[in-house]
Design an enzyme around this catalytic site. Structure first.
Site, PDB file in Angstrom:
ATOM      1  N   TYR A  72       3.008  10.055  -0.638  1.00 28.38           N
ATOM      2  CA  TYR A  72       4.130   9.476   0.104  1.00 28.38           C
ATOM      3  C   TYR A  72       5.464   9.706  -0.609  1.00 28.38           C
ATOM      4  O   TYR A  72       6.523   9.611   0.016  1.00 28.38           O
ATOM      5  CB  TYR A  72       3.960   7.965   0.302  1.00 28.38           C
ATOM      6  CG  TYR A  72       2.751   7.522   1.077  1.00 28.38           C
ATOM      7  CD1 TYR A  72       1.942   8.426   1.763  1.00 28.38           C
ATOM      8  CD2 TYR A  72       2.398   6.173   1.118  1.00 28.38           C
ATOM      9  CE1 TYR A  72       0.819   7.999   2.456  1.00 28.38           C
ATOM     10  CE2 TYR A  72       1.289   5.738   1.816  1.00 28.38           C
ATOM     11  CZ  TYR A  72       0.487   6.655   2.478  1.00 28.38           C
ATOM     12  OH  TYR A  72      -0.614   6.225   3.163  1.00 28.38           O
ATOM     13  N   LYS A 102      -2.964   5.841  -4.094  1.00 31.17           N
ATOM     14  CA  LYS A 102      -4.036   6.764  -3.726  1.00 31.17           C
ATOM     15  C   LYS A 102      -3.889   8.109  -4.422  1.00 31.17           C
ATOM     16  O   LYS A 102      -2.776   8.578  -4.684  1.00 31.17           O
ATOM     17  CB  LYS A 102      -4.038   6.995  -2.206  1.00 31.17           C
ATOM     18  CG  LYS A 102      -4.007   5.724  -1.382  1.00 31.17           C
ATOM     19  CD  LYS A 102      -3.989   6.021   0.116  1.00 31.17           C
ATOM     20  CE  LYS A 102      -3.651   4.785   0.912  1.00 31.17           C
ATOM     21  NZ  LYS A 102      -2.202   4.478   0.897  1.00 31.17           N
ATOM     22  N   ASP A 110       0.841  -1.192   0.000  1.00 34.13           N
ATOM     23  CA  ASP A 110       0.000   0.000   0.000  1.00 34.13           C
ATOM     24  C   ASP A 110       0.878   1.245   0.000  1.00 34.13           C
ATOM     25  O   ASP A 110       1.651   1.474   0.925  1.00 34.13           O
ATOM     26  CB  ASP A 110      -0.896  -0.004   1.246  1.00 34.13           C
ATOM     27  CG  ASP A 110      -1.781   1.231   1.333  1.00 34.13           C
ATOM     28  OD1 ASP A 110      -2.956   1.140   0.956  1.00 34.13           O
ATOM     29  OD2 ASP A 110      -1.275   2.285   1.779  1.00 34.13           O
ATOM     30  N   HIS A 154      -7.750   9.527  -1.488  1.00 31.32           N
ATOM     31  CA  HIS A 154      -7.024   9.488  -0.213  1.00 31.32           C
ATOM     32  C   HIS A 154      -7.795  10.140   0.940  1.00 31.32           C
ATOM     33  O   HIS A 154      -7.787   9.618   2.058  1.00 31.32           O
ATOM     34  CB  HIS A 154      -5.663  10.176  -0.395  1.00 31.32           C
ATOM     35  CG  HIS A 154      -4.623   9.716   0.566  1.00 31.32           C
ATOM     36  ND1 HIS A 154      -3.276   9.766   0.290  1.00 31.32           N
ATOM     37  CD2 HIS A 154      -4.717   9.202   1.812  1.00 31.32           C
ATOM     38  CE1 HIS A 154      -2.595   9.291   1.315  1.00 31.32           C
ATOM     39  NE2 HIS A 154      -3.444   8.954   2.259  1.00 31.32           N
TER      40      HIS A 154
END
Length: 274
Positions: free
Chosen positions: A51, A76, A46, A109
């Site tokens: 990120y 996401k 994931d 998200h």
């Protein structure tokens, strides 16, 4: 090699019930961490655009030698990219970074209600599903009101809602709604970033089973039916988090963990971000 059970989603796909998260892992450390997880037996990874480590994930996947059909990859859509056309562009960017031709699960998200664009974004995700580039559509951090508004006029019900969920924040109302709608509950921050691991209830259960408090919490999630994605960059901890299928909590122990709910959030409230 540990075989992880799967959860059947509302589109007929199956997601491994225990996966590997890479939140806050720098891109240059992500490849090694994901490679260690894949070697340990994880098959679900994931990540997210925000990120900044989708490329690191992609490198690990490409070098693993594991057939693509055995992997379950989630990424996401970030808040800044919400809206129909922007979602499609953002997805292209994520897919290129991962080096894949499809993802297994694509999540919005956050609802980012101040923008009020998540319904437009969902239409774009539905198109990506129709085009075969996203196998499963879902959301993250959506509360009951966000879910109900999203579903008004939608052609797909989200298969997953990934939410902050741990013994200190058990989200009973939202989990009940998920069950009614056929949405799988996926837990991020499943260990509350360690904030609950010294609770007497958990340390006592851990001692009885010869396990760590973190393993007890992960087992609690699994027995509730949650999908869970613990994160670590330490190979020993990565393996430990997977070693939770050889014991079970009793009804009394599940009740004891349920008593730890206190509305503890380690991240933002969904109504406040975005």
């Amino acid at each position: 090699m540990t075989t992880v059970p799967t959860v059947l989603l509302n589109n007929g796909a199956r997601i491994p019930q225990l996966g590997f998260g890479v939140f806050q892992v720098p891109d240059d450390e992500t490849t090694a961490a994901v490679s260690a997880a894949l070697e340990a037996g994880y098959r679900s990874v994931d990540t997210a655009a925000v990120y900044g480590n989708e490329r690191g994930v992609g490198r690990a996947l490409a070098s693993s030698g594991i057939p693509r059909e055995e992997l379950f990859v989630t990424t996401k859509l970030w808040n800044d990219d919400q809206g129909y056309d922007a979602t499609l562009r953002a997805f292209d960017t994520s897919l290129a970074a991962l080096g894949l031709d499809h993802v297994d699960l694509y999540l919005i998200h956050w609802p980012a209600p101040a923008q009020d664009l998540y319904r437009e974004s969902w239409r774009a995700v539905e198109k990506l599903v129709a085009d075969g580039r996203v196998r499963t559509a879902g959301v993250s951090n959506f509360g009951p009101a966000h879910l109900r508004r999203l579903l008004d006029g939608a052609s797909l019900v989200p298969a997953v809602n990934q939410i902050e969920l741990h013994p200190g924040l058990q989200q009973a109302e939202l989990r009940t709604l998920h069950a009614e709608l056929g949405i799988a509950t996926e837990a991020w921050s499943p260990l509350a970033q360690g904030a609950v691991l010294e609770e007497d209830a958990l340390t006592g259960i851990a001692a009885r089973h010869g396990k760590s408090p973190a393993q007890v919490v992960l087992r609690w999630h699994l027995q509730l039916g949650n999908v869970v994605i613990p994160k670590s960059v330490t190979p020993a901890r990565i393996r430990e988090n997977l070693d939770v299928f050889d014991f079970a909590l009793s009804d009394a122990e599940m009740t004891a963990v349920a008593g730890l709910d206190r509305g503890l959030r380690t991240g933002p409230h969904p109504d406040e971000l975005g």
